[in-house]
Each structure stands twice: as C-alpha cells, then as structure tokens.
Design an enzyme around this catalytic site. Structure first.
Site, mmCIF file in Angstrom:
data_model
loop_
_atom_site.group_PDB
_atom_site.id
_atom_site.type_symbol
_atom_site.label_atom_id
_atom_site.label_comp_id
_atom_site.label_asym_id
_atom_site.label_seq_id
_atom_site.Cartn_x
_atom_site.Cartn_y
_atom_site.Cartn_z
ATOM 1 N N HIS A 155 0.826 -1.212 0.000
ATOM 2 C CA HIS A 155 0.000 0.000 0.000
ATOM 3 C C HIS A 155 0.856 1.256 0.000
ATOM 4 O O HIS A 155 2.042 1.216 0.359
ATOM 5 C CB HIS A 155 -0.917 0.029 1.223
ATOM 6 N N LYS A 159 -1.001 4.928 4.689
ATOM 7 C CA LYS A 159 -1.956 4.012 5.324
ATOM 8 C C LYS A 159 -1.651 3.862 6.813
ATOM 9 O O LYS A 159 -0.492 3.704 7.194
ATOM 10 C CB LYS A 159 -1.908 2.647 4.622
HETATM 11 N N1 LIG Z 1 -12.863 -0.904 1.919
HETATM 12 C C1 LIG Z 1 -12.123 -0.446 0.913
HETATM 13 O O1 LIG Z 1 -12.249 -0.883 -0.245
HETATM 14 C C2 LIG Z 1 -11.128 0.616 1.182
HETATM 15 C C3 LIG Z 1 -10.920 1.023 2.464
HETATM 16 N N2 LIG Z 1 -10.035 1.995 2.751
HETATM 17 C C4 LIG Z 1 -10.000 2.394 4.141
HETATM 18 O O2 LIG Z 1 -10.767 3.582 4.235
HETATM 19 C C5 LIG Z 1 -10.231 4.434 5.242
HETATM 20 C C6 LIG Z 1 -9.918 5.801 4.623
HETATM 21 O O3 LIG Z 1 -8.878 5.643 3.678
HETATM 22 P P1 LIG Z 1 -8.306 6.909 2.886
HETATM 23 O O4 LIG Z 1 -9.424 7.622 2.221
HETATM 24 O O5 LIG Z 1 -7.172 6.421 2.090
HETATM 25 O O6 LIG Z 1 -7.753 7.766 4.119
HETATM 26 P P2 LIG Z 1 -7.559 9.367 4.204
HETATM 27 O O7 LIG Z 1 -6.585 9.573 5.317
HETATM 28 O O8 LIG Z 1 -7.277 9.913 2.859
HETATM 29 O O9 LIG Z 1 -9.004 9.858 4.661
HETATM 30 C C7 LIG Z 1 -9.515 9.743 5.940
HETATM 31 C C8 LIG Z 1 -10.345 10.967 6.217
HETATM 32 O O10 LIG Z 1 -11.013 10.800 7.457
HETATM 33 C C9 LIG Z 1 -10.956 12.058 8.113
HETATM 34 N N3 LIG Z 1 -11.198 11.910 9.541
HETATM 35 C C10 LIG Z 1 -10.349 11.522 10.525
HETATM 36 N N4 LIG Z 1 -10.958 11.561 11.705
HETATM 37 C C11 LIG Z 1 -12.220 11.989 11.469
HETATM 38 C C12 LIG Z 1 -13.339 12.253 12.300
HETATM 39 N N5 LIG Z 1 -13.286 12.102 13.614
HETATM 40 N N6 LIG Z 1 -14.489 12.663 11.707
HETATM 41 C C13 LIG Z 1 -14.568 12.829 10.396
HETATM 42 N N7 LIG Z 1 -13.539 12.631 9.553
HETATM 43 C C14 LIG Z 1 -12.374 12.207 10.102
HETATM 44 C C15 LIG Z 1 -9.570 12.581 7.815
HETATM 45 O O11 LIG Z 1 -9.487 13.962 8.075
HETATM 46 P P3 LIG Z 1 -8.052 14.721 8.144
HETATM 47 O O12 LIG Z 1 -7.681 14.944 6.711
HETATM 48 O O13 LIG Z 1 -8.354 15.971 8.889
HETATM 49 O O14 LIG Z 1 -7.108 13.792 8.841
HETATM 50 C C16 LIG Z 1 -9.489 12.248 6.328
HETATM 51 O O15 LIG Z 1 -10.066 13.270 5.536
HETATM 52 C C17 LIG Z 1 -9.012 3.699 5.793
HETATM 53 O O16 LIG Z 1 -9.384 2.991 6.952
HETATM 54 C C18 LIG Z 1 -8.638 2.723 4.690
HETATM 55 O O17 LIG Z 1 -7.987 1.584 5.167
HETATM 56 C C19 LIG Z 1 -9.311 2.605 1.778
HETATM 57 C C20 LIG Z 1 -9.433 2.233 0.476
HETATM 58 C C21 LIG Z 1 -10.356 1.185 0.071
HETATM 59 O O1 LIG Z 2 -5.919 2.104 2.967
HETATM 60 C C1 LIG Z 2 -6.094 1.740 1.788
HETATM 61 O O2 LIG Z 2 -5.692 2.373 0.811
HETATM 62 C C2 LIG Z 2 -6.829 0.483 1.567
HETATM 63 N N1 LIG Z 2 -7.361 -0.101 2.592
HETATM 64 C C3 LIG Z 2 -8.139 -1.290 2.572
HETATM 65 C C4 LIG Z 2 -7.465 -2.380 3.369
HETATM 66 O O3 LIG Z 2 -6.937 -2.090 4.467
HETATM 67 O O4 LIG Z 2 -7.470 -3.534 2.946
HETATM 68 C C5 LIG Z 2 -8.557 -1.699 1.186
HETATM 69 C C6 LIG Z 2 -7.550 -1.439 0.115
HETATM 70 O O5 LIG Z 2 -6.530 -2.355 0.252
HETATM 71 C C7 LIG Z 2 -7.031 -0.009 0.193
#
Ligand SMILES: NC(=O)C1=CN([C@@H]2O[C@H](COP(=O)(O)OP(=O)(O)OC[C@H]3O[C@@H](n4cnc5c(N)ncnc54)[C@H](OP(=O)(O)O)[C@@H]3O)[C@@H](O)[C@H]2O)C=CC1
Ligand SMILES: O=C(O)C1=N[C@H](C(=O)O)C[C@H](O)C1
EC number: 1.17.1.8
Length: 266
Positions: A155, A159
């Site tokens: 990743h 992350k």
């Molecule tokens: N299921 C799937 O297919 C996927 C899952 N993921 C997961 O999704 C999650 C997000 O990933 P990603 O978008 O890359 O992460 P980012 O860090 O880009 O986004 C997370 C966001 O959450 C915000 N945040 C943090 N705390 C709070 C809060 N208390 N209230 C509201 N917003 C908050 C952050 O704000 P700030 O910018 O201020 O820190 C940021 O904007 C991760 O857990 C990742 O593992 C990711 C990709 C695919």
């Molecule tokens: O944080 C990410 O980017 C992703 N998170 C998910 C995970 O923890 O498996 C899904 C995907 O791999 C992207």
C-alpha cells in the site's frame, strides 16, 4: 423513485472524495450531509474540489443524525473513529456502509449484535473492489489444496493500519478451509524482529508501504515443486466505487451485519 439520503464521514479523504462523486452522480442517491472534523457548521463546497456541493458539514456525528433524515452512513475515516461512527449510526436507525479498516473481531461481534437488536442492515467491507473480492475467493479455494501460504500486501505510505483489512480478511477466509499449521522451519529465528511478518494461524502476512503504490495484494501458495500466486492491483480509488454502490443497495435491503462483499457477490 424516493432518494436514498446518504451521509459520508471522511469526505476530504482519498476514498471520501470518490464516494462524494459517486453519491452526487447516482440518480437515486442524495448527499444529505458530511461528517468532518474540520469546518463544523460550514458547507462541503467551502473545501477545495467540491464546487457547488452546498452540503452541511458536521463535526459531531450525533448532531448530524439528529438534524439529518439519513438512511445510510458511508464511513471512510480512520480505525480510531470508524467503530464509534458505526455504532452511533445504528443507534440513530441509520444503516452503515463501512470501508474503514482496522475493526477487531470483538468490534464485529458487537456490531452484529447491535444490528440484530435494531433490525438494521450494515455492510462492512475491508475491500470494495470486485477484483480484490475475487482474489480473496480464489485464495480461499487454493487454501483447500495448499497448506502453506504467505500474504504480501502493498500500500501507499499514508496508510494507518497494518496489516491491511484485506490481508486480515484473506487470512480469515483461508483459515476457514485450511488445517491450522505453523509454517516455516520449526526452529526458524528472526535475526531482525519482524522479518517473518505478522502471524495469523501460522500464515505469515507481510506489509509493504511505499509512495507510488495504491492498494495491491498477492497471495502465494507453495507445495513440493510448485507455487501459485494470486494477485490483485487497484490503480486508483475509482476501482472501489461499484462495490460501495453494491454495499449501499445491500445495506438498505438486509437487517443483519454483512462482513465482506464476498457474501454478496455470488
Ligand atoms: N474498503 C475499501 O475498499 C477501502 C478502504 N479503505 C480504508 O478507508 C479508510 C480511509 O482511507 P483513505 O481515504 O485512504 O484515508 P484518508 O486519510 O485519505 O481519509 C480519511 C479521512 O477521514 C478524516 N477523519 C479523521 N478523523 C475523522 C473524524 N473524527 N471525523 C470525520 N472525519 C475524520 C480525515 O481527516 P483529516 O484529513 O483531517 O485527517 C481524512 O479526511 C481507511 O481505513 C482505509 O484503510 C481505503 C481504500 C479502500
Ligand atoms: O488504505 C487503503 O488504501 C486500503 N485499505 C483497505 C485495506 O486495508 O485492505 C482496502 C484497500 O486495500 C485499500
């Protein structure tokens, strides 16, 4: 057709931005509000990249649900707040779709019970990409025939959690069909601690973090004279969005917790 009122938590994040676009562009979806720790009381359009999206921003998720007639919460935040958001949604009668990773077995059990108690659907998907779901299904099938497997997830370096939710889910699925086995030499020693990665029921999980990567995983099986490698690559976050839509549509129909899209995609 009545619109589905959706709240997105984490709209400024990498996934959140794609989800906002998905909701905005889907005919029967309506972005009712967003939950963000910045700009409480303001509008989503105050942030860069959300021109014209005059959607209210709340920092307090409870206040958001009190003031918004929401059907669905899409949570794409961090392991630290994802569980609180999900529980709060269920408490307010809102169906959660959770992409946030890092939930523990105990968290999942608690949410399963809460869904039952409330009679509400909830979809928690460690990975929304259809290719990743297939990769996990194929890995589970291979796990019936190979006892030795190592999972390598790769990743981007922003992350927060390791191993990834996908790697954990993959190990769980393989463990359902594989005899428990401690792999490698019984006397192997780590010269540098951590060299063999995380251990899930004897399977080793290795987490690579590098700028330039998005989300990738390969599952390697080995037996006498052969290896089998199953690999999936997400090259952008749009790869997750058809799965988010499927999860939203499913959460509206079911009244239990669904953990993993493999339970929906037959
Ligand atoms: N299921 C799937 O297919 C996927 C899952 N993921 C997961 O999704 C999650 C997000 O990933 P990603 O978008 O890359 O992460 P980012 O860090 O880009 O986004 C997370 C966001 O959450 C915000 N945040 C943090 N705390 C709070 C809060 N208390 N209230 C509201 N917003 C908050 C952050 O704000 P700030 O910018 O201020 O820190 C940021 O904007 C991760 O857990 C990742 O593992 C990711 C990709 C695919
Ligand atoms: O944080 C990410 O980017 C992703 N998170 C998910 C995970 O923890 O498996 C899904 C995907 O791999 C992207």
């Amino acid at each position: 057709m009545e619109k589905v009122n959706i709240v997105i938590a984490g709209p400024r994040g990498r996934m959140g931005r794609e989800a906002v676009k998905l909701v905005h562009e889907t005919e029967n979806y309506h972005l009712a509000a967003v939950v963000d720790r910045k700009n409480d009381g303001g509008l989503l359009s105050d942030f860069d990249g959300f021109l014209g999206l005059d959607v209210p921003v709340y920092s307090n998720i409870e206040e958001c649900f009190q003031k918004t007639d929401a059907n669905i919460l899409i949570d794409l935040t961090t392991p630290a707040v994802g569980m609180f958001h999900t529980k709060t949604a269920l408490t307010y009668g809102v169906r959660p779709v959770v992409g946030t990773t890092g939930f523990t077995k105990e968290d999942l059990k608690e949410l399963e019970n809460l869904c039952k108690e409330k009679g509400l659907g909830c979809v928690i998907a460690p990975n929304f990409a259809v290719g990743a779901i297939l990769m996990m299904k194929f890995a589970q099938l291979a796990g019936k025939y190979f006892d030795d497997v190592e999972i390598i997830e790769l990743h981007h370096d922003q992350k927060l959690d390791a191993p990834s939710g996908t790697a954990v889910k993959t190990a769980e699925l393989i463990a359902e069909v594989r005899e428990s086995k401690q792999q490698g030499h019984p006397q192997e020693e780590e010269v540098i601690p951590g060299a063999r990665g995380a251990n899930y029921d004897g399977m080793h999980i290795h987490s690579v973090r590098l700028p330039g990567l998005i989300a990738h995983q390969q599952v390697m099986f080995g037996s006498a004279g052969q290896t089998l490698t199953i690999r999936h690559d997400s090259y952008n976050r749009a790869s997750f969005m058809s799965g988010v839509k499927l999860a939203v549509d499913t959460a509206l129909k079911v009244d239990t917790l669904v953990y993993g899209l493999e339970n929906i995609i037959e």
